[in-house]
Design a protein around this motif. Structure first.
Motif, PDB file in Angstrom:
ATOM      1  N   SER A 105       3.737  12.469  -9.558  1.00  0.00           N
ATOM      2  CA  SER A 105       4.796  13.890 -10.070  1.00  0.00           C
ATOM      3  C   SER A 105       5.340  14.234  -9.042  1.00  0.00           C
ATOM      4  CB  SER A 105       3.836  14.575 -10.990  1.00  0.00           C
ATOM      5  OG  SER A 105       2.842  15.499 -10.092  1.00  0.00           O
ATOM      6  N   GLY A 106       5.037  14.286  -7.575  1.00  0.00           N
ATOM      7  CA  GLY A 106       5.716  15.173  -6.692  1.00  0.00           C
ATOM      8  C   GLY A 106       5.306  16.487  -6.584  1.00  0.00           C
ATOM      9  N   ARG A 107       3.961  16.828  -7.134  1.00  0.00           N
ATOM     10  CA  ARG A 107       3.578  18.227  -6.981  1.00  0.00           C
ATOM     11  C   ARG A 107       2.736  18.272  -5.952  1.00  0.00           C
ATOM     12  NH1 ARG A 107      -1.138  19.635  -9.428  1.00  0.00           N
ATOM     13  NH2 ARG A 107      -1.429  17.730 -10.505  1.00  0.00           N
ATOM     14  N   LYS A 108       2.400  19.306  -5.025  1.00  0.00           N
ATOM     15  CA  LYS A 108       1.812  19.552  -4.046  1.00  0.00           C
ATOM     16  C   LYS A 108       0.161  19.881  -4.552  1.00  0.00           C
ATOM     17  CE  LYS A 108       4.614  18.830  -0.629  1.00  0.00           C
ATOM     18  NZ  LYS A 108       4.659  17.946   0.178  1.00  0.00           N
ATOM     19  N   VAL A 127       0.785  -1.150  -0.156  1.00  0.00           N
ATOM     20  CA  VAL A 127      -0.029   0.063  -0.026  1.00  0.00           C
ATOM     21  C   VAL A 127       1.010   1.348  -0.043  1.00  0.00           C
ATOM     22  CG1 VAL A 127      -1.690   1.258   1.302  1.00  0.00           C
ATOM     23  CG2 VAL A 127      -2.069  -1.208   1.101  1.00  0.00           C
ATOM     24  N   ASP A 128       0.941   1.999  -1.259  1.00  0.00           N
ATOM     25  CA  ASP A 128       1.488   3.194  -1.111  1.00  0.00           C
ATOM     26  C   ASP A 128       1.077   4.462  -0.625  1.00  0.00           C
ATOM     27  OD1 ASP A 128       3.470   2.035  -2.934  1.00  0.00           O
ATOM     28  OD2 ASP A 128       1.905   2.220  -4.540  1.00  0.00           O
ATOM     29  N   ALA A 129      -0.609   4.328  -0.824  1.00  0.00           N
ATOM     30  CA  ALA A 129      -1.243   5.528  -0.055  1.00  0.00           C
ATOM     31  C   ALA A 129      -2.630   5.151   0.416  1.00  0.00           C
ATOM     32  CB  ALA A 129      -1.456   6.499  -1.387  1.00  0.00           C
ATOM     33  N   VAL A 130      -3.098   5.984   1.484  1.00  0.00           N
ATOM     34  CA  VAL A 130      -4.298   5.545   1.877  1.00  0.00           C
ATOM     35  C   VAL A 130      -5.093   6.722   1.824  1.00  0.00           C
ATOM     36  CG1 VAL A 130      -5.575   5.286   4.196  1.00  0.00           C
ATOM     37  CG2 VAL A 130      -3.229   4.200   3.734  1.00  0.00           C
ATOM     38  N   VAL A 131      -6.650   6.309   1.571  1.00  0.00           N
ATOM     39  CA  VAL A 131      -7.648   7.092   1.397  1.00  0.00           C
ATOM     40  C   VAL A 131      -8.474   6.881   2.529  1.00  0.00           C
ATOM     41  CG1 VAL A 131      -9.673   7.673  -0.002  1.00  0.00           C
ATOM     42  CG2 VAL A 131      -7.497   7.210  -1.329  1.00  0.00           C
ATOM     43  N   VAL A 132      -8.945   7.933   3.157  1.00  0.00           N
ATOM     44  CA  VAL A 132      -9.722   8.015   4.551  1.00  0.00           C
ATOM     45  C   VAL A 132     -10.973   8.562   4.300  1.00  0.00           C
ATOM     46  CG1 VAL A 132      -9.883   8.638   6.863  1.00  0.00           C
ATOM     47  CG2 VAL A 132      -7.515   8.118   6.058  1.00  0.00           C
ATOM     48  N   VAL A 133     -12.114   7.583   4.466  1.00  0.00           N
ATOM     49  CA  VAL A 133     -13.376   8.091   4.252  1.00  0.00           C
ATOM     50  C   VAL A 133     -14.346   7.477   5.395  1.00  0.00           C
ATOM     51  CG1 VAL A 133     -14.940   8.439   2.527  1.00  0.00           C
ATOM     52  CG2 VAL A 133     -12.804   7.411   1.905  1.00  0.00           C
ATOM     53  N   THR A 134     -13.747   7.180   6.536  1.00  0.00           N
ATOM     54  CA  THR A 134     -14.343   6.912   7.740  1.00  0.00           C
ATOM     55  C   THR A 134     -15.083   7.959   8.251  1.00  0.00           C
ATOM     56  OG1 THR A 134     -12.412   7.289   8.870  1.00  0.00           O
ATOM     57  CG2 THR A 134     -12.464   4.928   8.336  1.00  0.00           C
ATOM     58  N   THR A 135     -15.840   7.618   9.435  1.00  0.00           N
ATOM     59  CA  THR A 135     -16.510   8.380  10.451  1.00  0.00           C
ATOM     60  C   THR A 135     -15.623   9.715  10.802  1.00  0.00           C
ATOM     61  OG1 THR A 135     -17.425   6.402  11.219  1.00  0.00           O
ATOM     62  CG2 THR A 135     -18.026   8.544  12.270  1.00  0.00           C
ATOM     63  N   PRO A 173       7.157  15.872   5.394  1.00  0.00           N
ATOM     64  CA  PRO A 173       7.201  16.883   4.133  1.00  0.00           C
ATOM     65  C   PRO A 173       7.177  16.015   2.750  1.00  0.00           C
ATOM     66  CG  PRO A 173       9.034  17.338   5.447  1.00  0.00           C
ATOM     67  CD  PRO A 173       8.216  16.364   6.388  1.00  0.00           C
ATOM     68  N   HIS A 174       7.760  14.860   2.958  1.00  0.00           N
ATOM     69  CA  HIS A 174       8.246  14.472   1.767  1.00  0.00           C
ATOM     70  C   HIS A 174       6.974  13.456   1.350  1.00  0.00           C
ATOM     71  CE1 HIS A 174       8.574  11.638   5.393  1.00  0.00           C
ATOM     72  NE2 HIS A 174       8.622  10.668   4.393  1.00  0.00           N
ATOM     73  N   LEU A 175       5.872  13.521   2.164  1.00  0.00           N
ATOM     74  CA  LEU A 175       4.665  12.606   1.603  1.00  0.00           C
ATOM     75  C   LEU A 175       3.647  13.693   1.265  1.00  0.00           C
ATOM     76  CD1 LEU A 175       4.804  10.119   4.754  1.00  0.00           C
ATOM     77  CD2 LEU A 175       5.206   9.545   2.011  1.00  0.00           C
ATOM     78  N   ALA A 181       3.423   5.911   9.095  1.00  0.00           N
ATOM     79  CA  ALA A 181       3.896   4.625   8.547  1.00  0.00           C
ATOM     80  C   ALA A 181       4.502   4.850   7.260  1.00  0.00           C
ATOM     81  CB  ALA A 181       2.474   3.888   8.554  1.00  0.00           C
ATOM     82  N   GLY A 182       4.748   6.141   6.589  1.00  0.00           N
ATOM     83  CA  GLY A 182       5.093   6.119   5.492  1.00  0.00           C
ATOM     84  C   GLY A 182       4.125   6.201   4.174  1.00  0.00           C
ATOM     85  N   LYS A 183       2.969   6.423   4.486  1.00  0.00           N
ATOM     86  CA  LYS A 183       2.046   6.346   3.412  1.00  0.00           C
ATOM     87  C   LYS A 183       1.309   7.914   3.011  1.00  0.00           C
ATOM     88  CE  LYS A 183       1.685   1.758   4.237  1.00  0.00           C
ATOM     89  NZ  LYS A 183       2.444   0.994   3.665  1.00  0.00           N
ATOM     90  N   HIS A 184       1.190   8.032   1.595  1.00  0.00           N
ATOM     91  CA  HIS A 184       0.439   9.234   1.361  1.00  0.00           C
ATOM     92  C   HIS A 184      -0.931   8.967   1.594  1.00  0.00           C
ATOM     93  CE1 HIS A 184       4.278   9.976  -1.240  1.00  0.00           C
ATOM     94  NE2 HIS A 184       4.155   8.767  -1.627  1.00  0.00           N
ATOM     95  N   VAL A 185      -1.568  10.282   1.960  1.00  0.00           N
ATOM     96  CA  VAL A 185      -2.906  10.363   2.417  1.00  0.00           C
ATOM     97  C   VAL A 185      -3.585  11.115   1.668  1.00  0.00           C
ATOM     98  CG1 VAL A 185      -4.140  10.578   4.642  1.00  0.00           C
ATOM     99  CG2 VAL A 185      -2.094   9.852   4.825  1.00  0.00           C
ATOM    100  N   PHE A 186      -4.852  10.716   1.236  1.00  0.00           N
ATOM    101  CA  PHE A 186      -6.034  11.510   0.989  1.00  0.00           C
ATOM    102  C   PHE A 186      -7.030  11.383   2.097  1.00  0.00           C
ATOM    103  CE2 PHE A 186     -10.411  12.020  -0.649  1.00  0.00           C
ATOM    104  CZ  PHE A 186     -10.443  13.175  -1.566  1.00  0.00           C
ATOM    105  N   SER A 187      -7.676  12.381   2.593  1.00  0.00           N
ATOM    106  CA  SER A 187      -8.786  12.450   3.674  1.00  0.00           C
ATOM    107  C   SER A 187      -9.757  13.252   3.049  1.00  0.00           C
ATOM    108  CB  SER A 187      -8.378  12.647   5.010  1.00  0.00           C
ATOM    109  OG  SER A 187      -9.407  12.739   5.687  1.00  0.00           O
ATOM    110  N   ASP A 188     -11.059  12.712   3.306  1.00  0.00           N
ATOM    111  CA  ASP A 188     -12.110  13.314   2.907  1.00  0.00           C
ATOM    112  C   ASP A 188     -12.475  14.366   4.023  1.00  0.00           C
ATOM    113  OD1 ASP A 188     -14.911  14.100   1.897  1.00  0.00           O
ATOM    114  OD2 ASP A 188     -14.273  12.556   0.380  1.00  0.00           O
ATOM    115  N   LYS A 189     -13.322  15.252   3.684  1.00  0.00           N
ATOM    116  CA  LYS A 189     -13.551  16.505   4.782  1.00  0.00           C
ATOM    117  C   LYS A 189     -14.576  15.841   5.688  1.00  0.00           C
ATOM    118  CE  LYS A 189     -17.901  16.648   4.271  1.00  0.00           C
ATOM    119  NZ  LYS A 189     -18.836  16.611   5.388  1.00  0.00           N
TER     120      LYS A 189
END
Ligand SMILES: NC(=O)c1ccc[n+]([C@@H]2O[C@H](COP(=O)([O-])OP(=O)(O)OC[C@H]3O[C@@H](n4cnc5c(N)ncnc54)[C@H](O)[C@@H]3O)[C@@H](O)[C@H]2O)c1
Length: 337
Positions: A304-307, A67-75, A117-119, A89-97
């Protein structure tokens, strides 16, 4: 093509939308793992999406090296610790609002982003990815309405969904925290400034159950911004015609309105009852493209490493303003932010 390997946490109402987009619509992403505390959601991931690695313990999914990245859509109350644990844990993260449900936990998530900052971290304020809102922003940045000095935002859930809203009213945090967070983010984005004070009122005429739960079915708030601009928000639960989301941005040389008629599609029916345009039914249909486009943006940023444009600070600030709005509504006072 290099593919980002994603594990998703939470496959409820919105989690299924994100999971389907990752599995089927984003070419450079692969849904490799799923986590939920609800067994039927894991069965759904296996059967409908072909996910082979499922977890009921979030921390176990974080140990998965594929798993490279985690998408958080929990409560919402789970978001902040899950964001921090995934980044550490070294994973990139997308979290919903929303980022979190208290300012303390938002700060904790913010610190985790800052020490990694590297993630990549991106917050799911998907309206910014909606083609119409993105177009409005482009036009405003190009000077099409001069200097923007006022935003009027309306967000009213359909009456058809009111039973669910009543059921969750006791634990939703109140109408402003539950509903206005997207409008708050949009005001800050369009005006390019932070809110400094707020006054808010609520009322309930139709479903007294909201009052019994300590909430209101309609909320109105007005804001002052640091650069002198102003904003107003009208949120509600009882639109009889469908899901009414509309935003107007007014500037010194013009104005721009996003979905003044929140139409379901481009069809207009002319008959004995008049000229009729159907309204979009719910947030899922209105923002279908936006959910896909924001996930594409996240994947592209990681590869791509873009922010990403939506930062953890947008999450903390919106939550801060949401709390100030709730305080203004509860106390009847102007609240400084
Ligand atoms: N951007 C938007 O427009 C939008 C729209 C709807 C919901 N949301 C947000 O998305 C999130 C999910 O909302 P929803 O409506 O899908 O809720 P939901 O209740 O339908 O789904 C949440 C799921 O998370 C799972 N879950 C809870 N705690 C967990 C844990 N510790 N580990 C693993 N799984 C866990 C539950 O099994 C649940 O099914 C909320 O934070 C909500 O605010 C955003």
């Amino acid at each position: 093509m290099e593919k980002l390997r994603i594990g998703i946490a939470g496959l409820g109402r919105l989690g299924k939308v994100h999971a389907n987009n990752i599995a089927n619509k984003i070419p450079n992403a692969k849904l490799v793992a799923a986590c939920s505390i609800a067994l039927p959601e894991l069965t759904y991931a296996e059967k409908e999406l072909g996910v082979t690695r499922t977890y009921s313990d979030y921390r176990k999914m974080l140990q998965d090296e594929d798993v490279d990245a985690v998408v958080v859509v929990t409560t919402s109350s789970e978001h902040c610790w899950q964001i921090a644990a995934a980044l550490d844990a070294g994973k990139h993260v997308f979290s919903d609002k929303p980022l979190g449900v208290t300012l303390e936990e938002c700060k904790m998530a913010q610190e985790a982003v800052e020490r990694n900052p590297h993630l990549t971290f991106m917050l799911g304020f998907m309206r910014r990815s909606d083609p119409s809102y993105a177009y409005a922003k482009e036009k405003i940045d190009a000077g099409a309405i001069g200097t923007p000095y006022m935003v009027k935002a309306t967000g009213i859930d359909p009456e058809s969904a009111v039973e669910g809203s009543i059921r969750f009213a006791k634990t939703s945090g109140g109408i402003f925290l539950d509903m206005a967070i997207h409008d708050i983010d949009l005001m800050r984005w369009f005006l390019g400034a932070e809110a400094t004070s707020v006054y808010a009122l609520g009322t309930t005429f139709k479903h007294l159950e909201f009052k019994d739960a300590g909430d209101d079915e309609t909320g109105v708030a007005i804001y002052q911004f640091e650069n002198g601009a102003v904003g107003s928000i009208h949120v509600g639960r009882t639109a009889p015609h469908g899901y009414h989301v509309e935003t107007e941005i007014i500037g010194t040389e013009g104005s721009i309105r996003v979905s003044p008629v929140p139409a379901k599609n481009l069809s207009v029916l002319y008959n004995g009852q008049g000229v009729l345009t159907e309204c979009v039914e719910n947030f899922g249909t209105r923002f279908d493209d936006a959910y896909r486009l924001e996930m594409e943006e996240f994947v592209d940023c990681v590869l791509s490493g873009r922010k990403p444009g939506v930062t953890v600070y947008d999450g903390t600030m919106s939550t801060r303003i949401g709390f100030a709005t709730t305080k203004a509504w509860k106390t009847g006072q102007i609240v400084r932010i």
